[in-house]
Design an enzyme around this catalytic site. Sequence first.
Site, PDB file in Angstrom:
ATOM      1  N   GLY A  12      57.335  15.667  57.777  1.00  0.00           N
ATOM      2  CA  GLY A  12      56.494  14.490  57.638  1.00  0.00           C
ATOM      3  C   GLY A  12      56.702  13.419  58.689  1.00  0.00           C
ATOM      4  O   GLY A  12      56.498  12.237  58.415  1.00  0.00           O
ATOM      5  N   THR A  13      57.070  13.814  59.896  1.00  0.00           N
ATOM      6  CA  THR A  13      57.226  12.774  60.924  1.00  0.00           C
ATOM      7  C   THR A  13      55.860  12.211  61.328  1.00  0.00           C
ATOM      8  O   THR A  13      55.739  11.018  61.623  1.00  0.00           O
ATOM      9  CB  THR A  13      57.985  13.273  62.168  1.00  0.00           C
ATOM     10  OG1 THR A  13      57.249  14.313  62.790  1.00  0.00           O
ATOM     11  CG2 THR A  13      59.370  13.777  61.812  1.00  0.00           C
ATOM     12  N   ASN A  14      54.834  13.038  61.337  1.00  0.00           N
ATOM     13  CA  ASN A  14      53.486  12.513  61.610  1.00  0.00           C
ATOM     14  C   ASN A  14      53.000  11.635  60.465  1.00  0.00           C
ATOM     15  O   ASN A  14      52.349  10.611  60.689  1.00  0.00           O
ATOM     16  CB  ASN A  14      52.500  13.657  61.877  1.00  0.00           C
ATOM     17  CG  ASN A  14      52.612  14.200  63.280  1.00  0.00           C
ATOM     18  OD1 ASN A  14      52.143  13.574  64.219  1.00  0.00           O
ATOM     19  ND2 ASN A  14      53.272  15.341  63.441  1.00  0.00           N
ATOM     20  N   ILE A  90      46.532  27.923  53.922  1.00  0.00           N
ATOM     21  CA  ILE A  90      45.218  28.479  54.254  1.00  0.00           C
ATOM     22  C   ILE A  90      44.282  28.047  53.133  1.00  0.00           C
ATOM     23  O   ILE A  90      44.609  28.200  51.950  1.00  0.00           O
ATOM     24  CB  ILE A  90      45.297  30.013  54.368  1.00  0.00           C
ATOM     25  CG1 ILE A  90      46.129  30.371  55.600  1.00  0.00           C
ATOM     26  CG2 ILE A  90      43.899  30.622  54.449  1.00  0.00           C
ATOM     27  CD1 ILE A  90      46.456  31.842  55.736  1.00  0.00           C
ATOM     28  N   LEU A  91      43.158  27.458  53.504  1.00  0.00           N
ATOM     29  CA  LEU A  91      42.281  26.841  52.511  1.00  0.00           C
ATOM     30  C   LEU A  91      41.106  27.737  52.155  1.00  0.00           C
ATOM     31  O   LEU A  91      40.611  28.487  52.995  1.00  0.00           O
ATOM     32  CB  LEU A  91      41.781  25.512  53.058  1.00  0.00           C
ATOM     33  CG  LEU A  91      42.913  24.507  53.308  1.00  0.00           C
ATOM     34  CD1 LEU A  91      42.481  23.446  54.297  1.00  0.00           C
ATOM     35  CD2 LEU A  91      43.389  23.896  52.001  1.00  0.00           C
ATOM     36  N   ASN A 103      42.438  17.951  60.882  1.00  0.00           N
ATOM     37  CA  ASN A 103      43.755  18.574  60.963  1.00  0.00           C
ATOM     38  C   ASN A 103      44.330  18.374  62.360  1.00  0.00           C
ATOM     39  O   ASN A 103      43.608  18.380  63.360  1.00  0.00           O
ATOM     40  CB  ASN A 103      43.630  20.077  60.669  1.00  0.00           C
ATOM     41  CG  ASN A 103      44.969  20.785  60.726  1.00  0.00           C
ATOM     42  OD1 ASN A 103      45.962  20.313  60.161  1.00  0.00           O
ATOM     43  ND2 ASN A 103      45.012  21.914  61.409  1.00  0.00           N
ATOM     44  N   HIS A 105      46.763  19.913  65.231  1.00  0.00           N
ATOM     45  CA  HIS A 105      47.266  21.239  65.610  1.00  0.00           C
ATOM     46  C   HIS A 105      47.911  21.158  66.998  1.00  0.00           C
ATOM     47  O   HIS A 105      47.308  20.622  67.933  1.00  0.00           O
ATOM     48  CB  HIS A 105      46.131  22.263  65.610  1.00  0.00           C
ATOM     49  CG  HIS A 105      46.624  23.660  65.800  1.00  0.00           C
ATOM     50  ND1 HIS A 105      47.233  24.374  64.776  1.00  0.00           N
ATOM     51  CD2 HIS A 105      46.648  24.468  66.883  1.00  0.00           C
ATOM     52  CE1 HIS A 105      47.606  25.553  65.231  1.00  0.00           C
ATOM     53  NE2 HIS A 105      47.257  25.641  66.506  1.00  0.00           N
ATOM     54  N   SER A 132      45.495  19.176  69.546  1.00  0.00           N
ATOM     55  CA  SER A 132      44.098  19.026  69.133  1.00  0.00           C
ATOM     56  C   SER A 132      44.020  18.371  67.760  1.00  0.00           C
ATOM     57  O   SER A 132      44.881  18.598  66.905  1.00  0.00           O
ATOM     58  CB  SER A 132      43.405  20.399  69.019  1.00  0.00           C
ATOM     59  OG  SER A 132      43.502  21.124  70.222  1.00  0.00           O
ATOM     60  N   ASP A 141      42.010  26.732  61.704  1.00  0.00           N
ATOM     61  CA  ASP A 141      42.093  25.997  62.974  1.00  0.00           C
ATOM     62  C   ASP A 141      40.844  26.214  63.839  1.00  0.00           C
ATOM     63  O   ASP A 141      40.916  26.144  65.071  1.00  0.00           O
ATOM     64  CB  ASP A 141      43.359  26.388  63.759  1.00  0.00           C
ATOM     65  CG  ASP A 141      44.627  26.029  62.994  1.00  0.00           C
ATOM     66  OD1 ASP A 141      44.629  24.997  62.322  1.00  0.00           O
ATOM     67  OD2 ASP A 141      45.604  26.794  63.082  1.00  0.00           O
TER      68      ASP A 141
HETATM   69  C1  GRF Z   1      53.008  19.132  63.760  1.00  0.00           C
HETATM   70  O1  GRF Z   1      53.458  19.681  64.973  1.00  0.00           O
HETATM   71  C2  GRF Z   1      51.567  19.492  63.543  1.00  0.00           C
HETATM   72  O2  GRF Z   1      50.853  19.626  64.722  1.00  0.00           O
HETATM   73  C3  GRF Z   1      51.667  20.827  62.864  1.00  0.00           C
HETATM   74  O3  GRF Z   1      52.778  20.690  62.011  1.00  0.00           O
HETATM   75  C4  GRF Z   1      53.708  19.772  62.571  1.00  0.00           C
HETATM   76  C5  GRF Z   1      54.084  18.790  61.506  1.00  0.00           C
HETATM   77  O4  GRF Z   1      55.266  18.118  61.794  1.00  0.00           O
HETATM   78  N1  GRF Z   1      50.436  21.144  62.198  1.00  0.00           N
HETATM   79  P1  GRF Z   1      55.729  16.888  60.887  1.00  0.00           P
HETATM   80  O5  GRF Z   1      55.938  17.399  59.468  1.00  0.00           O
HETATM   81  O6  GRF Z   1      54.695  15.830  60.957  1.00  0.00           O
HETATM   82  O7  GRF Z   1      57.033  16.434  61.470  1.00  0.00           O
END
Ligand code: GRF
Length: 190
Positions: A12-14, A90-91, A103, A105, A132, A141
Site C-alpha cells: 500500500g505505498t501507492n 482478476i475481475l 488501474n 500498472h 501506465s 490490463d
Molecule cells: C505497484 O507497482 C503497482 O503498479 C502494481 O502493484 C504495485 C503496488 O505497490 N499494480 P504498493 O502496494 O502500492 O506498494
Amino acid sequence: MKKIIILFSGTGTNLLNLIEKLHGRELEVAAAITNRPDAGGIAKARVKGIHVDIIDHKDFESRETFDGVLVDKIKSYPYDLVVMAGFMRILTPHFTDNIRAINLHPSLLPKFKGAQAIERSFESSDKEGGVSVHWVSGELDGGEVVAQESFVKAAGESIESFSEKIRRIEYDLLPRTIVELLKGTTKNDE
Ligand code: GRF
C-alpha cells in the site's frame, strides 16, 4: 469535494501516497478496500483516518460471488472514481460492467500485461521502462490507457534501480492523473 475509493492488496505505498498527496486537499478518499486481511496498507490507511474494509477473497467460492460483494460495498459509498493501486485480482464482468475504475500498472502497456511486469520489462531488450494508468475493462490490463510515462534504461542498471524509477513515477503519475480525470482535463471517455 470529489471522492475516490482505493482498492489495494499489498504494502500500500501507492495508497499511502494518494492519501498524503490528495486526501483533504484535492479530493476525499471515501474508503479503501482490500481483499487481503494481512495487507500492509491497512495500517497505513487507518493511521491516516481512512476507513478500510476487508473483503477476504478466500471466503468466497467463486470470483463472481467475491465481485458481487465488492461491487455492493463500493456502491454503498458516494464516490466519483474507483482507483486500483496494487489490487491483485482478476475481475469478472460483474465488476467491470458495473464499476468505473482506473488501474496503475508498472509497464508501458500494452507491453507486459499481468504479473511480474517490472521483472519482465527489466529483462526484456526494450530500451525503455515505464508506468501506465488505464481504464479497467474486461481484459486484464487491457483497457484504454489514460496516462503513461516512460524512462530510458541505464546501461548496466540493476533491477533495484529500475524498480525505484518505476515507484517514483507511480507516486507522481497516479495522483496527477486522478486529479486531471476528476477535473475532466484528461481522457475521460471510457
Ligand atoms: C505497484 O507497482 C503497482 O503498479 C502494481 O502493484 C504495485 C503496488 O505497490 N499494480 P504498493 O502496494 O502500492 O506498494
